[in-house]
Enzyme design. Structure first.
Site, mmCIF file in Angstrom:
data_model
loop_
_atom_site.group_PDB
_atom_site.id
_atom_site.type_symbol
_atom_site.label_atom_id
_atom_site.label_comp_id
_atom_site.label_asym_id
_atom_site.label_seq_id
_atom_site.Cartn_x
_atom_site.Cartn_y
_atom_site.Cartn_z
ATOM 1 N N ASP A 110 0.807 -1.223 0.000
ATOM 2 C CA ASP A 110 0.000 0.000 0.000
ATOM 3 C C ASP A 110 0.838 1.270 0.000
ATOM 4 O O ASP A 110 0.283 2.379 0.122
ATOM 5 C CB ASP A 110 -0.983 -0.022 1.177
ATOM 6 C CG ASP A 110 -2.121 -0.995 0.921
ATOM 7 O OD1 ASP A 110 -2.519 -1.121 -0.254
ATOM 8 O OD2 ASP A 110 -2.588 -1.638 1.869
ATOM 9 N N ASP A 171 -6.669 -5.255 -4.466
ATOM 10 C CA ASP A 171 -6.474 -3.837 -4.137
ATOM 11 C C ASP A 171 -5.161 -3.295 -4.705
ATOM 12 O O ASP A 171 -5.005 -2.098 -4.905
ATOM 13 C CB ASP A 171 -6.454 -3.614 -2.625
ATOM 14 C CG ASP A 171 -7.357 -4.542 -1.836
ATOM 15 O OD1 ASP A 171 -7.728 -5.599 -2.349
ATOM 16 O OD2 ASP A 171 -7.670 -4.216 -0.692
#
Ligand code: GLY
Length: 394
Positions: A110, A171
Site C-alpha cells: 500500500d 487492491d
C-alpha cells in the site's frame, strides 16, 4: 429565455450542496486533526485519532490509510482553489518523507496508496523536491516486494512470512500508479515493467472466468506457478467481495490508461458488469456481492464510492459511446444514492463524509461505520462530477 433564466439542473444543485457539506466536514477536521491522522474507520460514526501502533504514538502516520486524509485535502483544494486547503495538504509531506526515511511501517504494497496521494501530487504540481524524493524512495521500497519468478508484488507483511509469501490482492491494482510515475520521473523502465507484469498476473488469475474476482491469490514463490485464490475480507473464498470488485473496476481501468493493454480495459468492463448486475435497489452494494438480495447484511458505501469513480474512469477510456453512457449513468445513480442516503450532510453527529461502510466483516472491524477511503473516493466522485478538467491523481 435569457441567460439569467438558465438554472442549474436539480442534479447540479444536489451535487453543489453535497460538495458544500463535505467541505464543511473537511474544514472542521483540519481544525481537529491538524498534522495528526484519524483512525481507519469511525467508531459510532466518529473518527477518533489513529490508535498507537508500530511503536508510534496516537495520531501517528502508520497503517495503509493515512494518505486518504491529505488526498481529501488536495481534492478540497481542487474544489475551492483555497490557500487553506493547499497549506493543509502540503503540511503532510514531511510526515510521509519521515515515514519512508525512518522505515516506519513499510511492509506493505500500500505504499502506492500512501505515496501517490500524499507526495506524487505535490511533486507533480509544484516540483516539490522533498515530496518527489520521498515518493521515489517509496517506489524503490515497493520494488523490494516484487517476487521472482512469479513477477507479482507481495501484498502484506514480511517477505519471509510463510502465510503471506507469494500472496497478492486485488487492491494492489491501485498501487501500481506509483511505479508508473517513478518510471516517468526517472526514465528507468524497471518500475513500469514490474507494474505491467503484476497487473497481467492479476488479470489472468485474480479475475475469474465468470467475471467475479478473488480477494487474494497465491503464487508458488519458488516456481512462480499460480496456486489458489482465498478471501480475507469477503464472505467466502468463492464469493465476490464487493470492495475487491470495485478495486477491479477502477484498478484495471487505471492500469489500462498507463499501458494501453486492451485486455485490461476488457477486465475493467467485466468487473463493472458483474458489480452493476448485483446491486440492490438503492445502487449501493452489500459488502459481498453474494448478498445482492439479503436485507439482513450491511452495505459497503466505500465500495460504492470507489465504483462511482472507476465507472467514470472506464467510460472516459471507451470508444463505444453507448457503453460509456451506460457506465456514466450508473456512476451518477450510485453517487446520487450516496449523497441522498449515506452522506452525513446536514448531520452534526459525524466527522466522516459518508456512513455505512464495512472494513472487515469477518473480523468485525469497522462494520457499518465511515472509513477514510470511502470518504476519499466519495469526495473524488463529487470532484469529478463538478470540476471540469479535473486532474486525476492516480
Ligand atoms: N485495501 C484494503 C481494503 O480495501 O480494505
Amino acid at each position: 429565455m435569457t441567460a439569467t433564466d438558465v438554472r442549474p439542473s436539480p442534479d447540479a444543485e444536489a451535487m453543489a450542496a453535497a460538495v458544500a457539506a463535505a467541505l464543511r466536514t473537511v474544514d472542521a477536521n483540519i481544525d481537529t486533526f491538524g498534522d495528526r491522522y484519524p483512525a481507519d474507520t469511525t467508531a459510532a460514526n466518529h473518527y477518533p485519532l489513529r490508535p498507537p501502533a508500530a511503536g508510534q504514538p496516537e495520531g501517528a502516520n502508520v497503517g495503509w490509510t493515512t494518505s486518504f486524509w491529505p488526498g481529501m485535502l488536495w481534492l478540497a483544494h481542487d474544489l475551492t482553489g483555497g490557500e487553506r486547503h493547499l497549506r493543509a495538504a502540503l503540511s503532510h509531506v514531511n510526515s510521509f518523507a519521515d515515514r519512508v526515511a525512518y522505515g516506519i511501517d513499510l511492509d506493505t504494497h500500500d505504499l502506492g496508496f500512501l505515496y501517490t496521494l500524499s507526495c506524487v501530487t505535490p511533486a507533480r504540481r509544484f516540483g516539490d523536491r522533498r515530496a518527489e524524493e520521498a515518493a521515489l524512495a517509496a517506489a524503490d521500497h515497493l520494488m523490494t516486494r516484487v517476487l521472482e519468478p512469479a513477477g507479482i508484488i507481495q501484498a502484506w507483511g514480511d517477505l519471509n512470512d510463510p502465510r503471506q509469501r507469494g500472496r497478492t490482492i486485488i487492491d494492489s491494482l491501485m498501487n501500481t500508479p506509483l511505479l508508473f510515475w517513478a518510471s516517468a520521473t526517472t526514465g528507468d523502465d524497471r518500475y513500469a515493467a514490474a507494474a505491467r507484469r503484476h497487473t497481467a498476473q492479476l488479470r489472468q488469475h485474480i479475475l475469474r472466468p465468470d467475471g467475479t474476482t478473488f480477494h487474494t491469490f497465491y503464487w508458488d514463490p519458488a516456481t512462480g506457478a499460480p496456486l489458489r485464490g482465498e478471501t480475507e475480507q469477503g464472505h467466502a473464498d468463492d464469493s465476490c467481495w464487493a470492495r475487491g470488485q470495485a478495486w477491479g473496476i477502477y484498478g484495471f481501468g487505471i492500469n489500462y490508461r498507463y499501458t494501453g493493454d486492451a485486455s485490461l480495459l476488457v477486465a475493467a468492463q467485466t468487473c463493472a458488469d458483474y458489480f452493476l448486475a448485483h446491486l440492490p435497489d438503492d445502487h449501493v452494494a452489500y459488502w459481498d456481492l453474494a448478498f445482492a438480495d439479503r436485507k439482513d447484511q450491511e452495505r459497503d458505501s466505500s465500495a460504492a464510492a470507489i465504483a462511482a469513480c472507476g465507472l467514470v474512469e472506464l467510460a472516459d477510456n471507451l470508444t463505444d459511446p453507448a457503453r460509456a453512457d451506460r457506465y456514466r449513468e450508473a456512476a451518477t445513480l450510485i453517487l446520487r444514492s450516496l449523497i441522498d442516503n449515506y452522506s452525513t450532510a446536514g448531520h452534526l453527529v459525524s466527522n466522516s463524509l459518508i456512513l455505512h461502510g464495512v472494513y472487515d466483516k469477518p473480523k468485525g472491524v469497522g462494520v457499518d461505520e465511515g472509513n477514510l477511503w470511502g470518504d476519499y473516493f466519495y469526495l473524488e466522485a463529487l470532484t469529478r462530477a463538478t470540476t471540469p478538467g479535473w486532474t486525476n491523481p492516480w
